[in-house]
Design an enzyme around this catalytic site. Structure first.
Site, PDB file in Angstrom:
ATOM      1  N   ASP A 100       0.866  -1.167   0.000  1.00 41.82           N
ATOM      2  CA  ASP A 100       0.000   0.000   0.000  1.00 41.82           C
ATOM      3  C   ASP A 100       0.913   1.230   0.000  1.00 41.82           C
ATOM      4  O   ASP A 100       1.688   1.436   0.943  1.00 41.82           O
ATOM      5  CB  ASP A 100      -0.868  -0.039   1.265  1.00 41.82           C
ATOM      6  N   ASP A 205      -2.769   4.671  -2.539  1.00 40.93           N
ATOM      7  CA  ASP A 205      -3.722   5.230  -1.579  1.00 40.93           C
ATOM      8  C   ASP A 205      -4.207   6.621  -1.995  1.00 40.93           C
ATOM      9  O   ASP A 205      -3.403   7.448  -2.448  1.00 40.93           O
ATOM     10  CB  ASP A 205      -3.037   5.323  -0.210  1.00 40.93           C
ATOM     11  N   GLU A 263      -6.842   3.618  -5.301  1.00 38.24           N
ATOM     12  CA  GLU A 263      -7.977   3.766  -4.388  1.00 38.24           C
ATOM     13  C   GLU A 263      -8.577   5.156  -4.592  1.00 38.24           C
ATOM     14  O   GLU A 263      -7.879   6.163  -4.491  1.00 38.24           O
ATOM     15  CB  GLU A 263      -7.529   3.579  -2.938  1.00 38.24           C
ATOM     16  N   HIS A 340     -10.400  -2.121   4.698  1.00 43.74           N
ATOM     17  CA  HIS A 340     -10.211  -1.680   6.086  1.00 43.74           C
ATOM     18  C   HIS A 340     -10.903  -0.347   6.400  1.00 43.74           C
ATOM     19  O   HIS A 340     -10.772   0.150   7.509  1.00 43.74           O
ATOM     20  CB  HIS A 340      -8.705  -1.555   6.342  1.00 43.74           C
ATOM     21  N   ASP A 341     -11.575   0.233   5.432  1.00 44.45           N
ATOM     22  CA  ASP A 341     -12.256   1.514   5.658  1.00 44.45           C
ATOM     23  C   ASP A 341     -13.765   1.367   5.824  1.00 44.45           C
ATOM     24  O   ASP A 341     -14.486   2.376   5.849  1.00 44.45           O
ATOM     25  CB  ASP A 341     -11.993   2.470   4.486  1.00 44.45           C
TER      26      ASP A 341
HETATM   27  C1  BGC Z   1      -7.152   4.765   3.257  1.00 40.33           C
HETATM   28  C2  BGC Z   1      -7.557   5.120   4.631  1.00 40.33           C
HETATM   29  C3  BGC Z   1      -6.709   6.272   5.080  1.00 40.33           C
HETATM   30  C4  BGC Z   1      -6.737   7.424   4.080  1.00 40.33           C
HETATM   31  C5  BGC Z   1      -5.620   8.356   4.300  1.00 40.33           C
HETATM   32  C6  BGC Z   1      -7.584   5.987   2.484  1.00 40.33           C
HETATM   33  O1  BGC Z   1      -7.750   5.851   1.225  1.00 40.33           O
HETATM   34  O2  BGC Z   1      -7.739   3.602   2.765  1.00 40.33           O
HETATM   35  O3  BGC Z   1      -7.458   4.050   5.515  1.00 40.33           O
HETATM   36  O4  BGC Z   1      -7.168   6.739   6.300  1.00 40.33           O
HETATM   37  O5  BGC Z   1      -6.625   6.972   2.770  1.00 40.33           O
HETATM   38  O6  BGC Z   1      -4.413   7.788   3.931  1.00 40.33           O
END
Ligand code: BGC
Length: 567
Positions: A100, A205, A263, A340-341
């Protein structure tokens, strides 16, 4: 340029939140050697692609999404050597690994940010977004009215100065400035470093947010009670983003046979997806949006009663269909229920009263759609939302901490907030993996930082599951095996479509081969329903009940009953 083999198209992915997968040194935190020790479990399950949430050195304000040193493994999770061992051992077992990669922000403890603070004339100052605040009636206000994702202003003041820095997540996560070419090169170096080490790809991310509206003008969307405007359009999918991604591709990604999963949490519509991922000129391979993760109205649902939370199955089907229609034949598509979100899918769309049936129905739907499925750790054993009794149990998530403060300020009682968190918090999906029924579920010998879900004592653990021939895990393992069966694998590549879009309870779809169809039928309700079916069944490949009830071309589907059929 390397030849891309698109190895991920036939892969079965598995998402690991490292803090909670397996603790090898009994400090209450999962780690890389812990993951390595479970590779045989994963191989036996049948998965062959892992995405591991961030493992870089971090003060853990946002549990690793706040990176302090990209070149060092977080000592909580192990050493750089441990990563190498994990890669080698995974590769020996035919398992690929995506890390990640957080490139929208760093930790405020990253040396770049420290230099940027210490010296306004430093090169690093230009790596972030610093702007002057506005003096209004003798009060210093942030440079604009933007609200971030974690329930605060998107700006933090620098000490007693007039300067603020931008952070669309927590204040310990300053956003980096992708408009700065030197900053971009730093990220390319990091990416090359890990690809050269043998990493097979990245989950990128918060990818949609790299480019900001550099005028930093106020948003015109209605503001909240605190004068802040939640307007992700100011920092999502902006035109410059696609130039940055094209450069990243040219300079780095084209030179490795690697997978990139962007993401874009809810920020990209299916029609826009091809700008990121189309085969001809998309910079990356797949997008994780979250359109299909909240189809029960639970998002932000503090004002709703429990009986108002109900899966909108037609809406969910429409959403899967629109992603399919946008991407089929043009781009690779990942399939997932949650990460995980989000809360646990079993609690979102399944039912703890029908744990086995609903977990199997959800797994079947996931594994036979068009695209690359990603199982979230623990879903294969039916893990569900937590039943914490204190708000503080959720405080390991900075987003939740801020949310609690905001909700209290808005007048909600702690009881309401707790109920809401148990339903919606992302901590639900971050609890330790439940391996067996020994203390702390076999995750660790000491109390984990994230509290274990007590239901590991009620059979929700991998060992008890393995010992039950009718368990979820045995079903999932068998289903993954079926997915790899060459005839079924060939059917999975055939055109896909929803069957009976307007059925309010059943999620059914098919792949249409030349002389055969592969059909999934799943009742997603905790009650029985009927489903008309006019095909001749050649084979019941998967089924989660002991007998089949079909009369005069009508299935009676019991709660969460599902089939995979060849017809
Ligand atoms: C992640 C979260 C994170 C955020 C900031 C998101 O896309 O999946 O878990 O808190 O990015 O990095």
């Amino acid at each position: 340029m390397v030849n891309k083999t698109h190895w991920w198209r036939d892969a079965v992915g598995y998402i690991i939140y490292p803090e909670s997968f397996q603790d090898s040194n009994n400090d209450g935190v999962g780690d890389l050697p812990g993951i390595t020790s479970r590779l045989d479990y994963l191989k036996d399950l049948g998965v062959n692609l892992l995405w591991i949430c961030p493992v870089f050195d971090s003060p853990m304000d946002d549990n690793g999404y706040d990176v302090r040193d990209y070149y060092k493994i977080n000592p909580l999770f192990g050493t750089n050597e441990d990563l190498k061992t994990l890669l080698d051992e995974a590769h020996k077992r035919g398992i690929r690994i995506c890390l990640d990669f957080v490139l929208n922000h760093t930790s405020d403890e990253h040396p770049w940010f420290q230099k940027a603070l210490a010296d306004p004339n430093s090169e690093e100052r230009g790596f972030y977004h610093f702007r002057k605040g506005k003096w209004v009636d003798g009060k210093l206000l942030p440079p604009n009215n933007w609200k971030g994702f974690f329930a605060t202003s998107a700006w933090e003041r620098v000490g007693e100065t007039d300067d603020f820095y931008l952070h669309i997540f927590s204040k310990k996560m300053p956003d980096v400035n992708w408009a700065n070419p030197a900053l971009r090169q730093r990220y390319y170096e990091i990416a090359r470093h890990y690809l050269d080490l043998g990493v097979d790809g990245f989950r990128l991310d918060a990818l949609a947010h790299l480019a900001k509206d550099m005028t930093f003008s106020d948003s015109t969307v209605p503001t909240d009670e605190f004068g802040r405007a939640y307007d992700p359009s100011k920092f999502s999918s902006r035109p410059e983003l696609f130039d940055y991604l094209a450069e990243f591709k040219r300079e780095v990604l084209d030179h490795y046979d690697c997978l990139t999963i962007g993401e874009v949490g809810g920020g990209v519509r299916p029609e826009e997806a091809l700008r990121y991922v189309c085969f001809e000129n998309g910079a990356i391979n797949m997008l994780f949006n979250f359109d299909t993760a909240w189809c029960n109205g639970a998002y932000g649902s503090i004002d709703k009663r429990d009986d108002e939370i109900k899966t909108d199955i037609i809406g969910m089907k429409r959403s899967f269909e629109s992603w399919y229609k946008s991407c089929a034949g043009k781009a690779d598509l990942p399939i997932y229920w949650e990460n995980h979100d989000h809360p646990r899918v079993l609690s979102q769309y399944g039912s703890t009263a029908y744990r086995g049936e609903s977990a199997k129905a959800l797994a079947t739907l996931l594994l036979f759609m068009y695209g690359t499925p990603f199982i979230y750790y623990g879903d294969e054993i039916g893990m569900s939302n937590v039943t914490y009794s204190r708000i503080e149990d959720f405080y390991m998530d900075v987003g939740n901490r801020n949310d609690v403060e905001e909700k209290r300020a808005l007048g909600y009682s702690d009881e309401q907030i707790l109920h809401y968190l148990c339903r919606c918090s992302r901590v639900n999906a971050r609890t330790p993996m439940q391996w067996n029924s020994s203390p702390y579920a076999g995750f660790s010998n000491v109390a984990p930082r994230v509290k274990v879900n007590d239901n590991y004592l009620e059979g929700v653990n991998a060992l008890d599951e393995m010992n039950d021939p009718y368990s979820i895990i045995n079903f999932v393992q068998y289903a993954i095996g079926k997915r790899k069966d060459p005839e079924i694998a060939a059917l999975l590549k055939k055109p896909w479509k929803i069957v009976d879009m307007n059925h309010p309870d059943v999620f059914a779809y098919q792949h249409e081969g030349e002389d055969e169809r592969l059909v999934v039928v799943a009742n997603l309700r905790p009650y029985s329903t009927f489903f008309g079916f006019y095909h001749t069944i050649r084979d019941v490949v998967l089924h989660n009940y002991g007998d089949v009830i079909i009369n005069d071309h009508v299935f009676t589907l019991r709660p969460f009953e599902c089939f995979l059929l060849r017809v």
